[in-house]
Design a protein around this motif. Structure first.
Motif, PDB file in Angstrom:
ATOM      1  N   GLY A 155       0.791  -1.219   0.000  1.00 22.39           N
ATOM      2  CA  GLY A 155       0.000   0.000   0.000  1.00 22.39           C
ATOM      3  C   GLY A 155       0.828   1.276   0.000  1.00 22.39           C
ATOM      4  N   LEU A 191       3.415   1.930  -1.484  1.00 23.73           N
ATOM      5  CA  LEU A 191       4.096   2.192  -2.755  1.00 23.73           C
ATOM      6  C   LEU A 191       3.446   3.331  -3.540  1.00 23.73           C
ATOM      7  N   VAL A 192       2.259   3.758  -3.135  1.00 21.63           N
ATOM      8  CA  VAL A 192       1.630   4.915  -3.788  1.00 21.63           C
ATOM      9  C   VAL A 192       2.184   6.221  -3.226  1.00 21.63           C
ATOM     10  N   ASN A 193       2.971   6.136  -2.178  1.00 22.44           N
ATOM     11  CA  ASN A 193       3.523   7.312  -1.515  1.00 22.44           C
ATOM     12  C   ASN A 193       4.862   7.692  -2.156  1.00 22.44           C
ATOM     13  N   ALA A 200      10.627   4.041 -10.243  1.00 20.16           N
ATOM     14  CA  ALA A 200       9.345   4.513  -9.733  1.00 20.16           C
ATOM     15  C   ALA A 200       9.378   6.019  -9.482  1.00 20.16           C
ATOM     16  N   VAL A 260       6.828   8.696 -11.143  1.00 19.81           N
ATOM     17  CA  VAL A 260       6.003   9.601 -10.333  1.00 19.81           C
ATOM     18  C   VAL A 260       6.275  11.049 -10.719  1.00 19.81           C
TER      19      VAL A 260
END
Length: 285
Positions: free
Chosen positions: A231, A233-235, A263, A267
């Motif tokens: 979870g 990993l969206v940060n 990543a 992003v």
């Protein structure tokens, strides 16, 4: 006489050819905006530094200096120093949120009732270039914050700190991605949030991103909580913390370079694209 009148009428009706603005003019205008922002920053540089270092300094002082002195120290992986684990994360947090706040808060005000943003977009530049200048200036402030905070979080802890750089190119790449990402996120938020909501937005944003950003623990340590390890990993702060942990403390568990850099760049690209689109749409609305 009729020929003269006819010729003048033709000249009047002819389309006016505007002079083309070359790349040198664009770069000069861009540099002018950047220099203007830098001068504003230097006028209150002491205040900027104090605001930047206060929170990370207090955190490091309490958890890495006071707690060891009163025998309540935390330990890192394999019994190592908690200060060693914490340094990359604290530097990443300080750099990240400095860039976000330095872009989002002033931009939200510029989009307010006074529409001060219109003063900037009168520069001979595309609207997206004005937005990118804000991202770049936010990245500059983010870098300054990292350079200011690092010596403090290195020398304040009472326990031994083990930091060494094996790959300077990796450190430079990670730092560049972090700084630009913070500025891009600031542009995105500043283009969305209204001036009256910017304080609430920043308060709501900082706490979850910080505590779930692998600042005080390596990402691999979350294997005990698999759903959380996926979870977080969206940060975007996760990749900043893990990247600096890889560059500054390679002896600790960390993401591989292809993971945190890949990543992080993805992003950055998404935030930059979305931020510039929203900025341009907000200006032209």
């Amino acid at each position: 006489m009729s020929d003269v009148i006819t010729r003048r009428a033709a000249e009047t009706a002819a389309p006016v050819t505007l002079p083309r603005i070359g790349l040198a003019s664009y770069l000069g205008s861009f540099r002018g905006l950047l220099i203007r922002d830098v001068r504003v920053l230097t006028r209150d540089f002491v205040g900027f530094v104090m605001q930047t270092i206060m929170q990370p300094l207090l955190f490091v002082f309490v958890f890495a200096y006071v707690f060891p002195k009163i025998n309540q120290a935390f330990s890192g992986p394999d019994g190592g120093s908690f200060a060693t684990v914490m340094i990359p994360g604290v530097v990443a947090t300080c750099a990240f949120f400095t860039g976000v706040s330095s872009v989002a808060m002033p931009l939200s005000v510029d989009f307010g009732a006074t529409r001060e943003i219109e003063d900037r977009v009168t520069a001979p530049l595309p609207v997206w270039a004005v937005g990118f200048e804000k991202v770049l200036f936010g990245a500059v402030q983010s870098l300054i914050a990292a350079l200011v905070v690092y010596p403090l979080v290195y020398f304040v802890p009472a326990t031994p700190v083990s930091v060494h750089v094996d790959n300077w190119a990796l450190l430079a790449a990670v730092t560049l991605v972090i700084c630009l990402t913070s500025g891009a996120l600031g542009l995105l938020l500043g283009s969305i949030v209204r001036p009256g909501q910017i304080g609430m937005m920043y308060g709501v944003l900082v706490v979850p991103l910080s505590f779930l950003g692998c600042v005080y623990y390596p990402w691999q340590s979350l294997q005990a909580v698999p759903w959380l390890q996926v979870g977080v990993l969206v940060n975007p702060l996760v990749y900043a913390s893990e990247g600096l942990r890889h560059a500054l403390t390679p002896q600790l568990p960390h993401m591989p370079a292809w993971a945190h850099l890949g990543a992080g760049v993805a992003v950055l690209a998404a935030l930059l694209f979305g931020g510039l689109r929203l900025f341009e749409r907000r200006v032209l609305s």
